[in-house]
Design an enzyme around this catalytic site. Structure first.
Site, mmCIF file in Angstrom:
data_model
loop_
_atom_site.group_PDB
_atom_site.id
_atom_site.type_symbol
_atom_site.label_atom_id
_atom_site.label_comp_id
_atom_site.label_asym_id
_atom_site.label_seq_id
_atom_site.Cartn_x
_atom_site.Cartn_y
_atom_site.Cartn_z
ATOM 1 N N ASN A 282 0.855 -1.200 0.000
ATOM 2 C CA ASN A 282 0.000 0.000 0.000
ATOM 3 C C ASN A 282 0.884 1.241 0.000
ATOM 4 O O ASN A 282 2.112 1.147 0.018
ATOM 5 C CB ASN A 282 -0.946 -0.026 1.209
ATOM 6 C CG ASN A 282 -0.180 -0.083 2.511
ATOM 7 O OD1 ASN A 282 0.510 0.857 2.881
ATOM 8 N ND2 ASN A 282 -0.275 -1.224 3.212
ATOM 9 N N ASP B 38 -4.021 -6.446 5.367
ATOM 10 C CA ASP B 38 -4.994 -7.305 6.051
ATOM 11 C C ASP B 38 -4.946 -8.735 5.515
ATOM 12 O O ASP B 38 -5.335 -9.670 6.211
ATOM 13 C CB ASP B 38 -6.402 -6.722 5.893
ATOM 14 C CG ASP B 38 -6.560 -5.447 6.704
ATOM 15 O OD1 ASP B 38 -5.990 -5.385 7.813
ATOM 16 O OD2 ASP B 38 -7.231 -4.501 6.228
ATOM 17 N N LYS C 199 8.430 -16.587 -11.014
ATOM 18 C CA LYS C 199 7.652 -15.478 -11.553
ATOM 19 C C LYS C 199 6.417 -16.007 -12.289
ATOM 20 O O LYS C 199 6.524 -16.904 -13.141
ATOM 21 C CB LYS C 199 8.543 -14.671 -12.500
ATOM 22 C CG LYS C 199 7.949 -13.354 -12.888
ATOM 23 C CD LYS C 199 8.921 -12.547 -13.732
ATOM 24 C CE LYS C 199 8.183 -11.382 -14.361
ATOM 25 N NZ LYS C 199 8.995 -10.707 -15.362
ATOM 26 N N ASP D 201 -3.780 -9.689 13.285
ATOM 27 C CA ASP D 201 -3.798 -8.281 13.694
ATOM 28 C C ASP D 201 -2.768 -8.132 14.808
ATOM 29 O O ASP D 201 -2.984 -8.552 15.945
ATOM 30 C CB ASP D 201 -5.202 -7.878 14.166
ATOM 31 C CG ASP D 201 -5.317 -6.382 14.372
ATOM 32 O OD1 ASP D 201 -4.418 -5.811 15.032
ATOM 33 O OD2 ASP D 201 -6.273 -5.776 13.857
ATOM 34 N N ILE D 202 -1.638 -7.551 14.458
ATOM 35 C CA ILE D 202 -0.495 -7.493 15.391
ATOM 36 C C ILE D 202 -0.869 -6.688 16.633
ATOM 37 O O ILE D 202 -0.621 -7.097 17.770
ATOM 38 C CB ILE D 202 0.738 -6.863 14.693
ATOM 39 C CG1 ILE D 202 1.082 -7.648 13.424
ATOM 40 C CG2 ILE D 202 1.929 -6.819 15.646
ATOM 41 C CD1 ILE D 202 2.089 -6.961 12.513
ATOM 42 N N PHE E 4 -3.432 3.223 15.332
ATOM 43 C CA PHE E 4 -3.757 4.245 14.342
ATOM 44 C C PHE E 4 -5.001 3.797 13.579
ATOM 45 O O PHE E 4 -5.210 2.602 13.370
ATOM 46 C CB PHE E 4 -2.596 4.454 13.365
ATOM 47 C CG PHE E 4 -1.663 5.544 13.804
ATOM 48 C CD1 PHE E 4 -0.887 5.374 14.943
ATOM 49 C CD2 PHE E 4 -1.584 6.742 13.100
ATOM 50 C CE1 PHE E 4 -0.041 6.384 15.384
ATOM 51 C CE2 PHE E 4 -0.737 7.755 13.518
ATOM 52 C CZ PHE E 4 0.037 7.584 14.664
ATOM 53 N N LYS F 131 -12.633 1.086 16.896
ATOM 54 C CA LYS F 131 -11.389 0.315 16.886
ATOM 55 C C LYS F 131 -10.739 0.313 18.267
ATOM 56 O O LYS F 131 -10.209 -0.694 18.730
ATOM 57 C CB LYS F 131 -10.428 0.971 15.898
ATOM 58 C CG LYS F 131 -9.960 0.048 14.820
ATOM 59 C CD LYS F 131 -9.350 0.805 13.686
ATOM 60 C CE LYS F 131 -10.180 0.626 12.434
ATOM 61 N NZ LYS F 131 -9.575 1.171 11.253
ATOM 62 N N LYS G 222 -10.231 -3.269 20.067
ATOM 63 C CA LYS G 222 -8.879 -3.801 20.324
ATOM 64 C C LYS G 222 -8.435 -3.515 21.752
ATOM 65 O O LYS G 222 -7.296 -3.799 22.118
ATOM 66 C CB LYS G 222 -7.885 -3.215 19.314
ATOM 67 C CG LYS G 222 -8.217 -3.544 17.857
ATOM 68 C CD LYS G 222 -7.074 -3.249 16.899
ATOM 69 C CE LYS G 222 -7.557 -3.322 15.451
ATOM 70 N NZ LYS G 222 -6.491 -3.245 14.465
#
Ligand code: C5P
Length: 398
Positions: free
Chosen positions: A213, A282, A292, A309-310, A326, A340, A344
């Site tokens: 990303n 994710d 390849k 999810d660390i 974050f 969130k 969490k």
């Protein structure tokens, strides 16, 4: 950012080749808002003319104890008056000889006399041949300086002006500027060990391609710097980003979410605060190809597996550190970020809209904790990071 606005800095220049770099440093200090009074030793003035520094700082340059009393110095005694009201004396380059003199309290020229008579902090950036730096006499003198509360910046290792390679190079001007700015920050996280994740992750599809990303890592690195500035021991676990590591930060480079998780969990026993800034993918390809992937088929179906999810895993531990998450959202920031935080079980979530933060140099964030939402004024990422760190320090202290 005028980070030294309102501060007067005495810049001491002694006789080393690195004196030429002090011209760049004088300019950077001025650009950061400092008023810069340059004091040179006779040897320093042989390497670069005082006029250069006068032109760069717009202020008179001082060399000798025996000059006629300077009208520009209030009491006419430069060795006393120059440090009164100064924020710091910064000597760059500091030669082995100068360090020896300060370690023993010699006062045989203007700069050494001023260092003895000063009533403000002293920082030195050593610059010398590697043998001189490694000599037991220099090691003794540097240890004495540290014991006397002098901040020793560097030196760096690398190629030296004499052609030899080793420790003793003066830090670069921007590194000295950053160290001075850090020196002035109140040490609100002294003794705390901070672990951060930063940047994107890269989930391999085959040996050359992957899913990633557009996270730049800039916010994570700004937070790492801001934590180090206020006295924390900082380790940053970084996905693939090419940013320079902030001074004093231990960096661990990883690629995938699974590698990031392993690196984070390995640090748990020595972590007081965990700040999860990374944009962790994710999902990851279920079966990355060993070679390849070739074109030629009309469609290609990828099977993806959910990544762990660390942050949630760390926060759920019995020995969980203080966890900061974050939340980068494209809409409904307050609702999603607070959701969130609760899901969490985090004391603090930093929320931002993707359009305000991702990839850029500035950010606009809102802090969500049990007391509610706290908007942070939009600013460059380092300023925002410092505000977040102050908020964390207040929560950790409670
Ligand atoms: O649930 P969401 O992915 O939006 O949560 C974002 C927060 O969770 C960030 O702090 C991010 O670093 C962390 N995270 C994580 N591991 C994941 C996904 C997100 O640590 N696999």
């Amino acid at each position: 950012m005028l980070e030294l606005q309102g501060k007067r800095v005495v810049l001491g220049i002694t006789g080393g080749v690195a004196a030429y770099k002090a011209a760049g440093l004088a300019r950077l200090l001025g650009k950061a808002g400092a008023a810069v009074d340059v004091v040179m030793t006779e040897a320093g003035a042989r390497f670069v003319a005082p006029l250069t520094f006068q032109a760069l700082t717009g202020r008179p340059v001082f060399v000798s104890l025996w000059d006629a009393p300077q009208e520009s110095v209030a009491g006419g005694m430069a060795h006393i008056d120059l440090t009164r009201d100064a924020a710091a004396v910064l000597v760059a380059p500091a030669t082995a000889n100068f360090i020896a003199k300060v370690a023993h309290g010699f006062a045989d020229d203007l700069l050494s006399t001023l260092c003895l008579a000063r009533d403000c902090p002293l920082l030195v950036a050593p610059a010398m041949n590697r043998q001189m730096w490694e000599h037991p006499a220099t090691a003794r003198n540097v240890a004495q300086l540290r014991a006397d509360g002098v901040a020793v910046l560097g030196p760096a290792s690398g190629e030296q002006a004499c052609g030899e390679v080793g420790a003793g190079r003066m830090l670069e001007p921007f590194e000295i500027l950053d160290a001075l700015i850090a020196f002035f920050q109140p040490k609100i996280l002294a003794g705390k060990r901070v672990l951060l994740t930063a940047g994107p992750t890269f989930e391999a599809l085959d040996p050359v391609r992957g899913l990633t990303n557009s996270s730049s890592g800039k916010m994570g690195f700004a937070l790492a710097r801001a934590c180090a500035e206020v006295g924390a021991g900082v380790t940053a676990v970084c996905g693939p980003v090419s940013l320079p590591t902030p001074a004093g930060v231990t960096r661990i480079d990883v690629q995938s979410a699974l590698e990031m998780r392993d690196a984070v969990l390995a640090q748990m026993p020595q972590t007081d605060i965990f700040i999860s800034v990374a944009a962790v993918a994710d999902f990851r390809p279920a079966a990355p190809a060993a070679h390849k992937i070739k074109k030629g088929t009309k469609t290609l179906t990828l099977e993806l597996l959910a990544n762990p999810d660390i942050l949630a895993e760390v926060a759920a531990r019995a020995d969980a550190p203080f966890c900061v998450g974050f939340a980068a959202e494209s809409q409904n920031l307050a609702e999603y970020a607070e959701g969130k935080r609760r899901a969490k079980k985090l004391p603090l979530v930093v929320g931002n809209l993707v359009k305000d933060g991702l990839g850029g140099d500035a950010n606009a964030v809102t802090l969500f904790d049990a007391a509610g939402a706290h908007p942070v004024p939009p600013a460059d990422k380092l300023t925002v990071a410092r505000t977040i760190v102050r908020h964390i320090a207040e929560m950790v202290r409670r």
